[in-house]
Design a protein around this motif. Structure first.
Motif: not given
Length: 123
Positions: A47-55, A60-63, A105-107
């Motif tokens: 995982a490198i980045s995730c977003i919650n569409l409601s809020d 972000y991953a450290d990489s 935020c994980e696979v």
């Protein structure tokens, strides 16, 4: 049925930028997370980045932290990942995925995946 389709990959020189797009469909509400993941040859998907569409909360991953921005365009039903200062180690197939709002935020948290788009960074 929730569907996601990635686009925007390509070949870029080190130090360059790319914007990946994730077209989404089939959502009934905004209670979904969209994540960007990548898998390099011989390595596990990460995982490198995730977003919650409601809020609009993000992860972000450290990489990629500090050189990537994830965003959601509600009108276009699309999630974007802009990546700057790309490095050869960013070379991978990049995947977009969606699932109902979760804790991390994980696979393993995501059920609906796209086919992926190749990003190659040359040195």
């Amino acid at each position: 049925e929730v569907q996601v389709v990635e686009s925007g990959g390509g070949l870029v020189q080190a130090g360059g930028s790319l914007r990946l797009s994730c077209a989404t469909s089939g959502f009934i509400t905004d209670d979904y997370d969209i994540g960007w993941f990548r898998q390099a040859p011989g390595k596990e998907r990460e995982a490198i980045s995730c977003i919650n569409l409601s809020d609009a909360s993000t992860y972000y991953a450290d990489s990629v932290k500090g050189r990537s921005t994830i965003s959601y365009d509600d009108a276009a039903n699309a999630v974007y990942l802009e990546m700057n200062d790309l490095k050869p180690e960013d070379t991978a197939v990049y995947f977009c995925a969606a699932d109902e709002v979760g804790a991390t935020c994980e696979v393993d948290d995501f059920a609906s995946w796209g086919q992926g788009t190749q990003v190659t960074v040359s040195s």
